[in-house]
Design a protein around this motif. Structure first.
Motif, PDB file in Angstrom:
ATOM      1  N   SER A 105      20.742  19.377  52.348  1.00 11.44           N
ATOM      2  CA  SER A 105      19.580  19.227  51.466  1.00 11.44           C
ATOM      3  C   SER A 105      19.998  19.109  50.005  1.00 11.44           C
ATOM      4  O   SER A 105      21.122  19.455  49.637  1.00 11.44           O
ATOM      5  N   GLU A 106      19.057  18.665  49.183  1.00 11.12           N
ATOM      6  CA  GLU A 106      19.285  18.608  47.743  1.00 11.12           C
ATOM      7  C   GLU A 106      19.519  20.009  47.186  1.00 11.12           C
ATOM      8  O   GLU A 106      20.388  20.208  46.331  1.00 11.12           O
ATOM      9  N   ALA A 107      18.768  20.985  47.681  1.00 11.50           N
ATOM     10  CA  ALA A 107      18.935  22.369  47.216  1.00 11.50           C
ATOM     11  C   ALA A 107      20.344  22.873  47.520  1.00 11.50           C
ATOM     12  O   ALA A 107      20.942  23.603  46.720  1.00 11.50           O
ATOM     13  N   GLU A 108      20.887  22.469  48.661  1.00 15.37           N
ATOM     14  CA  GLU A 108      22.234  22.892  49.019  1.00 15.37           C
ATOM     15  C   GLU A 108      23.277  22.240  48.111  1.00 15.37           C
ATOM     16  O   GLU A 108      24.293  22.850  47.779  1.00 15.37           O
ATOM     17  N   VAL A 109      23.027  21.002  47.684  1.00 16.60           N
ATOM     18  CA  VAL A 109      23.912  20.366  46.696  1.00 16.60           C
ATOM     19  C   VAL A 109      23.952  21.233  45.438  1.00 16.60           C
ATOM     20  O   VAL A 109      25.023  21.566  44.922  1.00 16.60           O
ATOM     21  N   ASP A 110      22.765  21.608  44.951  1.00 16.45           N
ATOM     22  CA  ASP A 110      22.682  22.452  43.755  1.00 16.45           C
ATOM     23  C   ASP A 110      23.435  23.767  43.955  1.00 16.45           C
ATOM     24  O   ASP A 110      24.158  24.219  43.060  1.00 16.45           O
ATOM     25  N   ASP A 111      23.280  24.382  45.138  1.00 23.61           N
ATOM     26  CA  ASP A 111      23.941  25.653  45.435  1.00 23.61           C
ATOM     27  C   ASP A 111      25.462  25.520  45.408  1.00 23.61           C
ATOM     28  O   ASP A 111      26.160  26.361  44.848  1.00 23.61           O
ATOM     29  N   VAL A 112      25.989  24.461  46.024  1.00 29.93           N
ATOM     30  CA  VAL A 112      27.442  24.279  46.087  1.00 29.93           C
ATOM     31  C   VAL A 112      27.999  23.984  44.692  1.00 29.93           C
ATOM     32  O   VAL A 112      29.041  24.530  44.302  1.00 29.93           O
ATOM     33  N   ILE A 113      27.326  23.148  43.927  1.00 34.85           N
ATOM     34  CA  ILE A 113      27.774  22.844  42.561  1.00 34.85           C
ATOM     35  C   ILE A 113      27.776  24.124  41.723  1.00 34.85           C
ATOM     36  O   ILE A 113      28.729  24.402  40.980  1.00 34.85           O
ATOM     37  N   ARG A 114      26.742  24.934  41.851  1.00 33.01           N
ATOM     38  CA  ARG A 114      26.661  26.206  41.118  1.00 33.01           C
ATOM     39  C   ARG A 114      27.808  27.139  41.536  1.00 33.01           C
ATOM     40  O   ARG A 114      28.462  27.754  40.693  1.00 33.01           O
ATOM     41  N   LEU A 115      28.077  27.224  42.834  1.00 29.52           N
ATOM     42  CA  LEU A 115      29.169  28.049  43.345  1.00 29.52           C
ATOM     43  C   LEU A 115      30.508  27.575  42.782  1.00 29.52           C
ATOM     44  O   LEU A 115      31.331  28.380  42.337  1.00 29.52           O
ATOM     45  N   ALA A 116      30.730  26.273  42.787  1.00 24.24           N
ATOM     46  CA  ALA A 116      31.983  25.714  42.259  1.00 24.24           C
ATOM     47  C   ALA A 116      32.129  26.024  40.769  1.00 24.24           C
ATOM     48  O   ALA A 116      33.214  26.404  40.307  1.00 24.24           O
ATOM     49  N   GLU A 117      31.049  25.886  40.020  1.00 22.84           N
ATOM     50  CA  GLU A 117      31.093  26.167  38.588  1.00 22.84           C
ATOM     51  C   GLU A 117      31.409  27.646  38.339  1.00 22.84           C
ATOM     52  O   GLU A 117      32.230  27.982  37.490  1.00 22.84           O
ATOM     53  N   GLN A 118      30.796  28.535  39.107  1.00 22.70           N
ATOM     54  CA  GLN A 118      31.067  29.976  38.973  1.00 22.70           C
ATOM     55  C   GLN A 118      32.519  30.292  39.325  1.00 22.70           C
ATOM     56  O   GLN A 118      33.103  31.228  38.780  1.00 22.70           O
ATOM     57  N   ALA A 119      33.105  29.496  40.220  1.00 23.48           N
ATOM     58  CA  ALA A 119      34.498  29.706  40.625  1.00 23.48           C
ATOM     59  C   ALA A 119      35.489  29.127  39.616  1.00 23.48           C
ATOM     60  O   ALA A 119      36.686  29.332  39.744  1.00 23.48           O
ATOM     61  N   GLY A 120      34.995  28.389  38.619  1.00 18.61           N
ATOM     62  CA  GLY A 120      35.875  27.841  37.594  1.00 18.61           C
ATOM     63  C   GLY A 120      36.010  26.337  37.589  1.00 18.61           C
ATOM     64  O   GLY A 120      36.807  25.786  36.834  1.00 18.61           O
ATOM     65  N   ALA A 121      35.238  25.636  38.412  1.00 14.25           N
ATOM     66  CA  ALA A 121      35.290  24.176  38.432  1.00 14.25           C
ATOM     67  C   ALA A 121      34.698  23.607  37.152  1.00 14.25           C
ATOM     68  O   ALA A 121      33.846  24.233  36.501  1.00 14.25           O
ATOM     69  N   THR A 122      35.113  22.398  36.819  1.00 15.85           N
ATOM     70  CA  THR A 122      34.512  21.642  35.729  1.00 15.85           C
ATOM     71  C   THR A 122      33.499  20.690  36.349  1.00 15.85           C
ATOM     72  O   THR A 122      33.857  19.884  37.218  1.00 15.85           O
ATOM     73  N   ILE A 123      32.257  20.794  35.939  1.00 20.37           N
ATOM     74  CA  ILE A 123      31.219  19.897  36.465  1.00 20.37           C
ATOM     75  C   ILE A 123      31.305  18.591  35.681  1.00 20.37           C
ATOM     76  O   ILE A 123      31.149  18.571  34.466  1.00 20.37           O
ATOM     77  N   THR A 124      31.576  17.494  36.397  1.00 25.35           N
ATOM     78  CA  THR A 124      31.674  16.190  35.728  1.00 25.35           C
ATOM     79  C   THR A 124      30.374  15.412  35.802  1.00 25.35           C
ATOM     80  O   THR A 124      30.132  14.537  34.983  1.00 25.35           O
ATOM     81  N   LYS A 125      29.544  15.733  36.799  1.00 27.61           N
ATOM     82  CA  LYS A 125      28.234  15.095  36.930  1.00 27.61           C
ATOM     83  C   LYS A 125      27.295  16.090  37.588  1.00 27.61           C
ATOM     84  O   LYS A 125      27.514  16.498  38.731  1.00 27.61           O
ATOM     85  N   ARG A 126      26.268  16.482  36.858  1.00 29.91           N
ATOM     86  CA  ARG A 126      25.261  17.381  37.418  1.00 29.91           C
ATOM     87  C   ARG A 126      24.530  16.661  38.549  1.00 29.91           C
ATOM     88  O   ARG A 126      24.366  15.440  38.508  1.00 29.91           O
ATOM     89  N   PRO A 127      24.081  17.382  39.568  1.00 24.11           N
ATOM     90  CA  PRO A 127      23.379  16.739  40.680  1.00 24.11           C
ATOM     91  C   PRO A 127      22.144  15.968  40.215  1.00 24.11           C
ATOM     92  O   PRO A 127      21.408  16.423  39.337  1.00 24.11           O
ATOM     93  N   GLU A 128      21.976  14.792  40.826  1.00 22.75           N
ATOM     94  CA  GLU A 128      20.828  13.946  40.531  1.00 22.75           C
ATOM     95  C   GLU A 128      20.600  12.972  41.680  1.00 22.75           C
ATOM     96  O   GLU A 128      21.485  12.753  42.509  1.00 22.75           O
ATOM     97  N   LYS A 129      19.416  12.401  41.715  1.00 26.95           N
ATOM     98  CA  LYS A 129      19.139  11.347  42.695  1.00 26.95           C
ATOM     99  C   LYS A 129      20.011  10.150  42.333  1.00 26.95           C
ATOM    100  O   LYS A 129      20.192   9.843  41.157  1.00 26.95           O
TER     101      LYS A 129
END
Length: 140
Positions: A79-103
């Motif tokens: 789901s889209e919500a799960e995309v948001d959850d995984v991106i948030r988890l990665a960011e909390q773990a120290g990842a660099t977000i290069t593109k925020r989730p979007e359609k």
């Protein structure tokens, strides 16, 4: 030949940093392995971490490189919500977000992050394409 990818091996600068990122931050289950390499069990394949210089030497190529490495790893979710959850988890773990989730233009929803060594991961929900068991809804 039967087409498959058995293992993905990433060349890393300092083994301790990505081990912490993948094991503690993203919750990937770590396998027993020699100290110079780390292996994680994934659903249907494995992820390996190995020193960038040693991996380049093993492949008989230069370890130098920068910018886009010509590939991304993809993690498809339900789901889209799960995309948001995984991106948030990665960011909390120290990842660099290069593109925020979007359609996105192909009809799905996705975002990208880079692990501590700059490897790109796409996290996507594609309503037309899902690979994984229906009951596998754990983002970790």
């Amino acid at each position: 030949m039967q087409p498959r990818i058995s293992m993905i091996i990433l060349g890393v600068r300092d083994l301790a940093v990505p081990i912490k990122f993948y094991a503690e931050g993203l919750g990937f289950p770590r396998m027993d392995s020699p100290p110079e390499v780390a292996f994680f069990t994934l659903n249907g394949t494995w992820l390996g971490l190995y020193g960038r210089e040693a991996l380049a030497e093993d492949a008989c190529i230069s370890p130098q490189g920068s910018g886009f490495e010509t590939f991304t790893l993809a993690h498809n979710v339900h789901s889209e919500a799960e995309v948001d959850d995984v991106i948030r988890l990665a960011e909390q773990a120290g990842a660099t977000i290069t593109k925020r989730p979007e359609k996105v233009f192909w009809g799905g929803y996705s975002g990208y992050f880079q692990d501590p060594d700059g490897h790109l991961w796409e996290v996507a929900h594609n309503p037309l394409f899902w690979v994984g068991p229906e009951d596998d809804k754990d983002v970790r």
